[in-house]
Design a protein around this motif. Structure first.
Motif, PDB file in Angstrom:
ATOM      1  N   VAL A 146       0.853  -1.187   0.000  1.00 26.02           N
ATOM      2  CA  VAL A 146       0.000   0.000   0.000  1.00 26.02           C
ATOM      3  C   VAL A 146       0.888   1.235   0.000  1.00 26.02           C
ATOM      4  O   VAL A 146       1.762   1.385   0.866  1.00 26.02           O
ATOM      5  CB  VAL A 146      -0.948   0.021   1.210  1.00 26.02           C
ATOM      6  N   VAL A 147       0.680   2.120  -0.971  1.00 23.98           N
ATOM      7  CA  VAL A 147       1.450   3.353  -1.079  1.00 23.98           C
ATOM      8  C   VAL A 147       0.515   4.526  -0.833  1.00 23.98           C
ATOM      9  O   VAL A 147      -0.386   4.795  -1.643  1.00 23.98           O
ATOM     10  CB  VAL A 147       2.121   3.493  -2.463  1.00 23.98           C
ATOM     11  N   LEU A 148       0.663   5.157   0.335  1.00 26.18           N
ATOM     12  CA  LEU A 148      -0.154   6.329   0.681  1.00 26.18           C
ATOM     13  C   LEU A 148      -1.639   6.066   0.456  1.00 26.18           C
ATOM     14  O   LEU A 148      -2.370   6.871  -0.112  1.00 26.18           O
ATOM     15  CB  LEU A 148       0.285   7.557  -0.125  1.00 26.18           C
ATOM     16  N   GLY A 149      -2.101   4.909   0.886  1.00 26.06           N
ATOM     17  CA  GLY A 149      -3.510   4.582   0.821  1.00 26.06           C
ATOM     18  C   GLY A 149      -3.963   3.919  -0.453  1.00 26.06           C
ATOM     19  O   GLY A 149      -5.168   3.689  -0.625  1.00 26.06           O
ATOM     20  N   VAL A 150      -3.053   3.560  -1.368  1.00 28.94           N
ATOM     21  CA  VAL A 150      -3.420   2.914  -2.631  1.00 28.94           C
ATOM     22  C   VAL A 150      -2.787   1.525  -2.664  1.00 28.94           C
ATOM     23  O   VAL A 150      -1.562   1.390  -2.626  1.00 28.94           O
ATOM     24  CB  VAL A 150      -2.952   3.737  -3.846  1.00 28.94           C
ATOM     25  N   LEU A 151      -3.626   0.496  -2.730  1.00 27.12           N
ATOM     26  CA  LEU A 151      -3.144  -0.884  -2.777  1.00 27.12           C
ATOM     27  C   LEU A 151      -2.789  -1.246  -4.216  1.00 27.12           C
ATOM     28  O   LEU A 151      -3.601  -1.101  -5.129  1.00 27.12           O
ATOM     29  CB  LEU A 151      -4.228  -1.837  -2.251  1.00 27.12           C
ATOM     30  N   LEU A 152      -1.558  -1.727  -4.429  1.00 24.93           N
ATOM     31  CA  LEU A 152      -1.041  -2.042  -5.765  1.00 24.93           C
ATOM     32  C   LEU A 152      -0.761  -3.531  -5.878  1.00 24.93           C
ATOM     33  O   LEU A 152      -0.437  -4.198  -4.894  1.00 24.93           O
ATOM     34  CB  LEU A 152       0.249  -1.265  -6.040  1.00 24.93           C
ATOM     35  N   ASP A 153      -0.854  -4.059  -7.114  1.00 27.96           N
ATOM     36  CA  ASP A 153      -0.407  -5.425  -7.338  1.00 27.96           C
ATOM     37  C   ASP A 153       1.032  -5.402  -7.845  1.00 27.96           C
ATOM     38  O   ASP A 153       1.693  -4.348  -7.857  1.00 27.96           O
ATOM     39  CB  ASP A 153      -1.350  -6.152  -8.304  1.00 27.96           C
ATOM     40  N   PHE A 157       2.177  -5.448 -10.722  1.00 28.61           N
ATOM     41  CA  PHE A 157       2.352  -4.643 -11.930  1.00 28.61           C
ATOM     42  C   PHE A 157       2.004  -3.170 -11.696  1.00 28.61           C
ATOM     43  O   PHE A 157       1.827  -2.417 -12.651  1.00 28.61           O
ATOM     44  CB  PHE A 157       1.478  -5.203 -13.058  1.00 28.61           C
ATOM     45  N   ARG A 158       1.843  -2.796 -10.439  1.00 27.55           N
ATOM     46  CA  ARG A 158       1.479  -1.433 -10.026  1.00 27.55           C
ATOM     47  C   ARG A 158       0.065  -1.072 -10.484  1.00 27.55           C
ATOM     48  O   ARG A 158      -0.269   0.101 -10.620  1.00 27.55           O
ATOM     49  CB  ARG A 158       2.485  -0.396 -10.548  1.00 27.55           C
ATOM     50  N   ARG A 159      -0.736  -2.068 -10.724  1.00 26.83           N
ATOM     51  CA  ARG A 159      -2.138  -1.827 -11.041  1.00 26.83           C
ATOM     52  C   ARG A 159      -2.871  -1.497  -9.743  1.00 26.83           C
ATOM     53  O   ARG A 159      -2.753  -2.239  -8.759  1.00 26.83           O
ATOM     54  CB  ARG A 159      -2.749  -3.047 -11.711  1.00 26.83           C
ATOM     55  N   ARG A 160      -3.644  -0.432  -9.758  1.00 25.10           N
ATOM     56  CA  ARG A 160      -4.334   0.004  -8.548  1.00 25.10           C
ATOM     57  C   ARG A 160      -5.534  -0.903  -8.280  1.00 25.10           C
ATOM     58  O   ARG A 160      -6.473  -0.955  -9.078  1.00 25.10           O
ATOM     59  CB  ARG A 160      -4.767   1.463  -8.699  1.00 25.10           C
ATOM     60  N   LEU A 161      -5.502  -1.567  -7.131  1.00 20.13           N
ATOM     61  CA  LEU A 161      -6.562  -2.500  -6.770  1.00 20.13           C
ATOM     62  C   LEU A 161      -7.610  -1.856  -5.873  1.00 20.13           C
ATOM     63  O   LEU A 161      -8.806  -2.045  -6.069  1.00 20.13           O
ATOM     64  CB  LEU A 161      -5.973  -3.723  -6.065  1.00 20.13           C
ATOM     65  N   GLU A 162      -7.159  -1.111  -4.886  1.00 20.51           N
ATOM     66  CA  GLU A 162      -8.072  -0.499  -3.925  1.00 20.51           C
ATOM     67  C   GLU A 162      -7.549   0.862  -3.476  1.00 20.51           C
ATOM     68  O   GLU A 162      -6.332   1.107  -3.497  1.00 20.51           O
ATOM     69  CB  GLU A 162      -8.244  -1.389  -2.679  1.00 20.51           C
ATOM     70  N   TYR A 163      -8.482   1.694  -3.055  1.00 18.13           N
ATOM     71  CA  TYR A 163      -8.150   2.968  -2.408  1.00 18.13           C
ATOM     72  C   TYR A 163      -8.656   2.906  -0.974  1.00 18.13           C
ATOM     73  O   TYR A 163      -9.851   2.657  -0.744  1.00 18.13           O
ATOM     74  CB  TYR A 163      -8.794   4.140  -3.156  1.00 18.13           C
ATOM     75  N   TRP A 164      -7.757   3.107  -0.009  1.00 16.67           N
ATOM     76  CA  TRP A 164      -8.091   3.005   1.402  1.00 16.67           C
ATOM     77  C   TRP A 164      -8.381   4.405   1.928  1.00 16.67           C
ATOM     78  O   TRP A 164      -7.475   5.250   2.025  1.00 16.67           O
ATOM     79  CB  TRP A 164      -6.952   2.356   2.172  1.00 16.67           C
ATOM     80  N   ILE A 165      -9.637   4.642   2.286  1.00 14.38           N
ATOM     81  CA  ILE A 165     -10.105   5.977   2.651  1.00 14.38           C
ATOM     82  C   ILE A 165     -10.618   5.942   4.081  1.00 14.38           C
ATOM     83  O   ILE A 165     -11.348   5.015   4.467  1.00 14.38           O
ATOM     84  CB  ILE A 165     -11.224   6.442   1.689  1.00 14.38           C
ATOM     85  N   THR A 166     -10.239   6.916   4.867  1.00 11.44           N
ATOM     86  CA  THR A 166     -10.704   6.996   6.247  1.00 11.44           C
ATOM     87  C   THR A 166     -12.225   7.090   6.275  1.00 11.44           C
ATOM     88  O   THR A 166     -12.839   7.745   5.430  1.00 11.44           O
ATOM     89  CB  THR A 166     -10.099   8.215   6.960  1.00 11.44           C
ATOM     90  N   LYS A 167     -12.827   6.450   7.267  1.00 15.34           N
ATOM     91  CA  LYS A 167     -14.277   6.392   7.346  1.00 15.34           C
ATOM     92  C   LYS A 167     -14.891   7.766   7.573  1.00 15.34           C
ATOM     93  O   LYS A 167     -16.016   8.019   7.178  1.00 15.34           O
ATOM     94  CB  LYS A 167     -14.691   5.442   8.461  1.00 15.34           C
ATOM     95  N   ASP A 168     -14.192   8.621   8.240  1.00 16.06           N
ATOM     96  CA  ASP A 168     -14.694   9.957   8.481  1.00 16.06           C
ATOM     97  C   ASP A 168     -13.515  10.901   8.419  1.00 16.06           C
ATOM     98  O   ASP A 168     -12.353  10.484   8.455  1.00 16.06           O
ATOM     99  CB  ASP A 168     -15.381  10.037   9.851  1.00 16.06           C
ATOM    100  N   ASP A 169     -13.804  12.202   8.325  1.00 15.08           N
ATOM    101  CA  ASP A 169     -12.731  13.188   8.280  1.00 15.08           C
ATOM    102  C   ASP A 169     -12.149  13.315   9.675  1.00 15.08           C
ATOM    103  O   ASP A 169     -12.493  14.224  10.448  1.00 15.08           O
ATOM    104  CB  ASP A 169     -13.270  14.518   7.778  1.00 15.08           C
ATOM    105  N   ILE A 170     -11.275  12.404  10.023  1.00 16.00           N
ATOM    106  CA  ILE A 170     -10.790  12.283  11.389  1.00 16.00           C
ATOM    107  C   ILE A 170      -9.879  13.432  11.763  1.00 16.00           C
ATOM    108  O   ILE A 170      -9.430  14.204  10.926  1.00 16.00           O
ATOM    109  CB  ILE A 170     -10.037  10.950  11.570  1.00 16.00           C
TER     110      ILE A 170
END
Length: 526
Positions: free
Chosen positions: A169-176, A178-191
């Motif tokens: 995971v690079v700054l909230g972006v999960l990569l495979d 091949f650097r293909r973006r699989l998921e974006y990890w976003i905080t549930k609320d503006d913490i």
């Protein structure tokens, strides 16, 4: 392999001894030492490997946008030139009726904040401006396509990496791999930004694509390297220049206030009577203790104050030139450096062309528009195209009639084109003549010429025909009424309304058969 001086050297050894090196790889006392430079090479993500530094750079840029007198407005001018009144949709499915239906649906959806935005606050045009502005300031922006049929805007600081994950995971972006973006990890609320994101449960993972492989997370950023996962603020290269510009400007304003004070300096000799007490105070007094133990008393100054010197002391006023002539050249250079990083020449950043002539102003604007057009193309690819395709898929799933039309041979239900806005003519007569020459010389079709101006050719033709029809029918009705009242001197309907006449066509109005020609076009080829 070869023998040199009685010994055998490899090709690598031979290259090592060559003198034709790049000086960029050699240290020099004239070159500043750059931090974060790896001698073994590194990917782009290496340079923001510290998430705290990355988030701090976002907040630094946002503070400049909020408080600096030039940065926020320069970004605003850049957004104004790229987005203007918004991008226009031109559906091209191969079926005219389907094109009209899709364009009507998009217009209805995109102009209604309750349909378009999860929060119900922004129409699609507002989202265009907010997303592009965030890209300039924060570096990137996330837009989520939700199941409700509305879009959700996510600011860059909410895409975070929990500390307890071992995934790639690079700054909230999960990569495979091949650097293909699989998921974006976003905080549930503006913490609270002070609190760390420690657990995976603190974030919500959003798949980049749905089960059919269609993109549903739109990541709006620009990458300067293939290995770059997140965007960097466009202000990053000019952080120091922006800060120094604000400091210099503030110092000059304070200096200008100081020298604008009106003071009368007066000195008295020992023979004068009624000398004031040395302890008499005339302004805000402060005392500084010097390194030798002595103290120095300083009194503030104010407009209109009177300063009385010590007995036997002669005081002189000063009136320096503030700001001096060199200040304006220096400020202009700093503003040019700030503007060039945002694609804004000085004449556009300041909205002032008084320092150049017409040719210089037009040349600067023409060069800036190359960057604007590039940004428009990139923006449509990142935001408009995937958003439209996502919306069409939703309409297809909800409307069986549209699915049946889309299933016909030769129909591309996703076929469309975004016409970015263009700029008004700088020299209307010359620019319009150039457009006419393109059409007449077959250097450009009418639809392409209109598209280059940000217009829809078919819409323009339909509106022109409708307007002319209304004008002609109304003029004929009025002409008939006039002729009924005054049959001795009939008028032609073209005498009632003025319409443009095509080149090479002359009009014959009047004559003995005028009444018979009332319902016919009296135009004849010259």
């Amino acid at each position: 392999m070869k023998r040199i001086n009685g010994r055998t050297d490899s090709i690598a050894d031979a290259f090592e001894g060559l003198r034709q090196d790049y000086s960029a790889a050699k240290a020099s006392r004239y070159r500043r030492r750059r931090v974060g430079v790896s001698a073994t090479g590194s990917g782009a993500d290496y340079h923001y490997r510290n998430e705290s530094d990355y988030l701090r750079s976002i907040e630094e840029a946002r503070d400049m946008d909020r408080n600096d007198i030039i940065v926020g407005q320069t970004v605003e001018r850049a957004v104004d030139n790229i987005v203007q009144e918004g991008f226009s949709l031109d559906a091209n499915t191969g079926d005219a009726a389907l094109d009209d239906e899709l364009e009507a649906r998009w217009k209805d959806w995109s102009q209604d904040p309750d349909q378009c935005d999860v929060s119900g606050e922004n129409c699609f045009y507002d989202m265009e401006r907010l997303a592009l502005r965030s890209k300039f300031i924060d570096g990137d922006h996330i837009v989520l396509a939700t199941d409700t049929g509305a879009l959700q805007l996510i600011e860059a600081h909410r895409v975070r990496t929990p500390r307890n994950t071992n995934k790639n995971v690079v700054l909230g972006v999960l990569l495979d791999q091949f650097r293909r973006r699989l998921e974006y990890w976003i905080t549930k609320d503006d913490i609270d930004p002070i609190q760390p994101v420690s657990r995976v449960s603190d974030v919500q993972a959003y798949p980049t694509r749905d089960s059919e492989g269609n993109r549903q997370v739109f990541h709006i950023y620009t990458a300067k390297r293939p290995s770059q996962t997140r965007g960097i603020s466009d202000l990053a290269p000019i952080f120091d220049a922006c800060g120094m510009f604000e400091d210099i400007n503030f110092a000059k304003l304070v200096q200008q206030q100081t020298v604008s004070c009106f003071a009368v300096f007066r000195s008295r000799g020992f023979e004068s009577r009624g000398l004031p007490s040395i302890d008499q105070q005339y302004g805000v007094r402060t005392t500084d203790t010097l390194s030798g133990g002595a103290s120095r008393r300083i009194e503030g100054i104010a407009p209109g104050m009177e300063i009385i010197g010590e007995p036997g002391e002669k005081l002189e006023g000063f009136s320096p030139s503030v700001p001096n002539a060199e200040f304006f050249d220096h400020v202009r250079l700093i503003l040019q450096l700030i503007g060039i990083n945002l694609g804004m020449p000085l004449v556009l950043a300041l909205m002032d062309a008084s320092e150049t002539n017409y040719s210089g102003w037009r040349g600067a604007v023409d060069e800036a528009r190359k960057g604007f057009r590039r940004n428009q193309k990139w923006f449509a690819e990142r935001f408009h195209i995937p958003a439209y395709r996502w919306k069409v898929r939703q309409w297809l799933s909800d409307d069986p009639a549209m699915r049946s039309v889309a299933a016909k041979s030769g129909i591309d239900v996703f076929g469309h084109k975004w016409n970015p806005p263009r700029w008004p003519y700088i020299q209307p007569s010359e620019d319009i003549a150039a457009d006419l020459m393109q059409i007449r010389g077959l250097l450009g079709s009418p639809r392409k010429v209109h598209a280059n101006r940000g217009d829809n050719y078919y819409e323009t033709v339909d509106e022109s025909i409708s307007d002319n029809r209304y004008a002609i029918e109304s003029a004929k009705q009025v002409a008939a009424e006039i002729n009924a009242r005054y049959p001795d001197n009939p008028v032609h309907w073209r005498e009632v309304v003025s319409l443009p006449t095509p080149e090479g066509i002359t009009l014959q109005i009047g004559g003995p058969n005028q009444n018979q020609n009332q319902g016919q076009n009296p135009a004849k080829t010259a």
